[in-house]
Design a protein around this motif. Structure first.
Motif, PDB file in Angstrom:
ATOM      1  N   GLN A  47       0.140  -3.083  -4.777  1.00 26.67           N
ATOM      2  CA  GLN A  47       0.981  -2.348  -5.723  1.00 26.67           C
ATOM      3  C   GLN A  47       2.429  -2.244  -5.243  1.00 26.67           C
ATOM      4  N   THR A  48       2.757  -2.987  -4.199  1.00 29.12           N
ATOM      5  CA  THR A  48       4.092  -2.901  -3.617  1.00 29.12           C
ATOM      6  C   THR A  48       4.774  -4.265  -3.626  1.00 29.12           C
ATOM      7  N   ASP A  49       6.088  -4.246  -3.430  1.00 30.82           N
ATOM      8  CA  ASP A  49       6.882  -5.445  -3.203  1.00 30.82           C
ATOM      9  C   ASP A  49       7.435  -5.375  -1.787  1.00 30.82           C
ATOM     10  N   GLY A  50       7.404  -6.511  -1.095  1.00 29.98           N
ATOM     11  CA  GLY A  50       7.898  -6.518   0.272  1.00 29.98           C
ATOM     12  C   GLY A  50       7.654  -7.847   0.940  1.00 29.98           C
ATOM     13  N   PRO A  51       7.875  -7.926   2.233  1.00 32.54           N
ATOM     14  CA  PRO A  51       7.708  -9.190   2.962  1.00 32.54           C
ATOM     15  C   PRO A  51       6.241  -9.594   3.038  1.00 32.54           C
ATOM     16  N   PRO A  52       5.974 -10.864   3.371  1.00 28.79           N
ATOM     17  CA  PRO A  52       4.582 -11.296   3.539  1.00 28.79           C
ATOM     18  C   PRO A  52       3.871 -10.442   4.588  1.00 28.79           C
TER      19      PRO A  52
ATOM     20  N   ARG B 119       6.266   7.178   1.062  1.00 31.08           N
ATOM     21  CA  ARG B 119       7.233   7.107   2.157  1.00 31.08           C
ATOM     22  C   ARG B 119       6.749   6.191   3.273  1.00 31.08           C
ATOM     23  N   GLY B 120       5.440   6.192   3.472  1.00 31.54           N
ATOM     24  CA  GLY B 120       4.883   5.320   4.502  1.00 31.54           C
ATOM     25  C   GLY B 120       5.151   3.853   4.217  1.00 31.54           C
ATOM     26  N   TRP B 121       4.989   3.460   2.933  1.00 33.44           N
ATOM     27  CA  TRP B 121       5.286   2.076   2.566  1.00 33.44           C
ATOM     28  C   TRP B 121       6.763   1.765   2.746  1.00 33.44           C
TER      29      TRP B 121
ATOM     30  N   PRO C 209      -4.973  17.324  -2.429  1.00 36.37           N
ATOM     31  CA  PRO C 209      -4.854  15.995  -3.019  1.00 36.37           C
ATOM     32  C   PRO C 209      -3.543  15.329  -2.590  1.00 36.37           C
ATOM     33  N   VAL C 210      -3.625  14.054  -2.228  1.00 37.71           N
ATOM     34  CA  VAL C 210      -2.431  13.280  -1.886  1.00 37.71           C
ATOM     35  C   VAL C 210      -2.514  11.931  -2.594  1.00 37.71           C
ATOM     36  N   SER C 211      -1.353  11.304  -2.753  1.00 36.29           N
ATOM     37  CA  SER C 211      -1.269  10.022  -3.454  1.00 36.29           C
ATOM     38  C   SER C 211      -1.018   8.891  -2.469  1.00 36.29           C
ATOM     39  N   VAL C 212      -1.773   7.803  -2.620  1.00 34.22           N
ATOM     40  CA  VAL C 212      -1.561   6.597  -1.821  1.00 34.22           C
ATOM     41  C   VAL C 212      -1.573   5.401  -2.764  1.00 34.22           C
TER      42      VAL C 212
ATOM     43  N   LYS D 140       7.658   0.909   6.230  1.00 27.44           N
ATOM     44  CA  LYS D 140       7.207  -0.414   6.647  1.00 27.44           C
ATOM     45  C   LYS D 140       7.979  -1.542   5.966  1.00 27.44           C
ATOM     46  N   GLY D 141       8.911  -1.187   5.115  1.00 20.73           N
ATOM     47  CA  GLY D 141       9.710  -2.207   4.440  1.00 20.73           C
ATOM     48  C   GLY D 141       9.171  -2.630   3.089  1.00 20.73           C
ATOM     49  N   TYR D 142       8.283  -1.828   2.502  1.00 21.59           N
ATOM     50  CA  TYR D 142       7.697  -2.149   1.206  1.00 21.59           C
ATOM     51  C   TYR D 142       8.087  -1.078   0.194  1.00 21.59           C
ATOM     52  N   GLN D 143       8.110  -1.450  -1.077  1.00 22.73           N
ATOM     53  CA  GLN D 143       8.455  -0.512  -2.136  1.00 22.73           C
ATOM     54  C   GLN D 143       7.372  -0.517  -3.214  1.00 22.73           C
ATOM     55  N   VAL D 144       6.830   0.665  -3.496  1.00 17.57           N
ATOM     56  CA  VAL D 144       5.837   0.782  -4.568  1.00 17.57           C
ATOM     57  C   VAL D 144       6.516   0.454  -5.890  1.00 17.57           C
ATOM     58  N   ARG D 145       5.894  -0.426  -6.652  1.00 19.04           N
ATOM     59  CA  ARG D 145       6.491  -0.836  -7.932  1.00 19.04           C
ATOM     60  C   ARG D 145       6.445   0.308  -8.949  1.00 19.04           C
TER      61      ARG D 145
END
Length: 359
Positions: free
Chosen positions: A139-144, A77-79, A131-134, A82-87
């Motif tokens: 590993q994401t797609d998004g702006p530069p 959710r954090g990504w 345990p948490v996942s990051v 910020k405008g990024y999407q985990v692939r």
């Protein structure tokens, strides 16, 4: 004031003028940071950087073992925020996240702390981990990825005598001063080995600004709470660089571009809720007091305005002191008319009242 023999009154006026100059410089620093020319660039970077957690040593080890090339990690959710999407299909990095509970805050005597409306204040207390996942940004797609604006090192000569004056402060505090390799830094301070080092492969202007920065660390940090080379972050860096800026400016060395970018970067790490300007203002009193002490030693050449201020103050003090010697009490007797008014209940003065008169 270098090269001038001052009377005590002139010295007091000069000290007051210096203090006013220091306060003006700090105001200039805060306002300059608030109106950076590259403000939009900084805001883009800070929006990206804000929210990344400062991971514990244990979690850093877990990140290193799972993905040695990781540079910036965040939750799913954090990504997205910020405008990024985990692939799809990317493997999560598992670390330990805190389990917290809400608890009332109390003072040292155990009494509850209240807010400005009289309500109890609460904080978060860590009760365990889970345990948490990051995922890493790779590993994401998004702006530069935005980059922080880089401070540009000063070039040219240092103000005459400033290095030597600052070096005297370092020595007086029980440190040795040396020039040499500082790795990726421009300077460093070691409390364990009692030395200050400034890199020697840059211009004299940059070296003396760095020395002023390290003097700030020496005068502000508590050696009893620090061991080894200080890993200064956040407020310490804001304070030290604020001092460097104000000392340099007082000696006619312009360093705004370097300081404003440097302080903004560190201020963003000092607080998740305050702006860079607010962080600078929050450290103001310690910085102003320290700069005032430094300038009392380095004695920058005063401006015309400061000289005039000191001269006028000294002249006024002299005239007031001299006037005090010319005044003496005299006995005042009311006139016949005043006596008649007093008999009618109108008079305001009393016989024998002493007044001062100059001659």
């Amino acid at each position: 004031m270098a090269g001038r023999n001052l009377t005590p009154a002139q010295r007091e006026a000069a000290d007051q003028a210096r203090r006013e100059t220091v306060e003006q410089l700090h105001q200039q620093l805060a306002e300059g940071i608030a109106s950076l020319d590259n403000r939009e660039e900084w805001q883009r970077y800070l929006r990206f950087a804000r929210g990344f957690h400062h991971y514990s040593f244990g979690n850093q080890i877990l990140l290193l073992r799972a993905r040695p090339d990781a540079t910036a990690v965040c939750g799913y959710r954090g990504w997205q925020a910020k405008g990024y999407q985990v692939r799809r299909g990317e493997k999560a990095i598992r670390i330990l996240g805190p389990v917290t509970r809400r608890v009332p805050l109390t003072d040292p005597a155990g009494q509850p702390l209240l807010d400005d409306q009289g309500r109890p204040r609460y904080g978060l207390e860590m009760t365990g981990v889970r345990p948490v996942s990051v995922w890493d940004i790779s590993q994401t797609d998004g702006p530069p990825v935005p980059e922080a604006p880089k401070p540009v090192l000063l070039t040219g000569q240092a103000p005459p005598g400033l290095w030597d004056s600052l070096a005297e402060i370092v020595t007086e505090q029980g440190y040795r001063l040396e020039r040499g390799d500082c790795g990726t830094a421009n300077g460093l301070t070691s409390y364990a080995e009692r030395f200050v080092r400034v890199r020697d492969d840059v211009d004299a202007a940059s070296q003396v600004r760095t020395l002023a920065h390290e003097v700030g660390h020496v005068l502000l940090a508590d050696p009893a709470q620090v061991s080894g080379i200080v890993d200064c972050r956040g407020l310490r860096e804001v304070e030290a660089e604020s001092i460097a800026f104000m000392v340099a400016e007082a000696h006619g060395l312009r360093s705004a571009q370097y300081t404003f970018n440097y302080v903004t970067g560190w201020a963003s790490q000092a607080s998740d809720t305050l702006t860079a300007e607010q962080v600078v203002r929050a450290t103001g009193q310690r910085v102003i007091d320290t700069v005032d002490k430094i300038l009392a030693h380095t004695k920058p050449t005063p401006t015309t305005g400061e000289l005039l201020h000191a001269s006028v103050e000294a002249a006024l003090d002299h005239d007031v002191a001299a006037a005090g010697r010319r005044w003496e009490p005299i006995a005042h007797e009311p006139s016949p008319g005043a006596r008649a008014e007093r008999a009618d209940g109108v008079g305001l003065s009393q016989p024998g009242h002493s007044l001062g008169v100059g001659r």
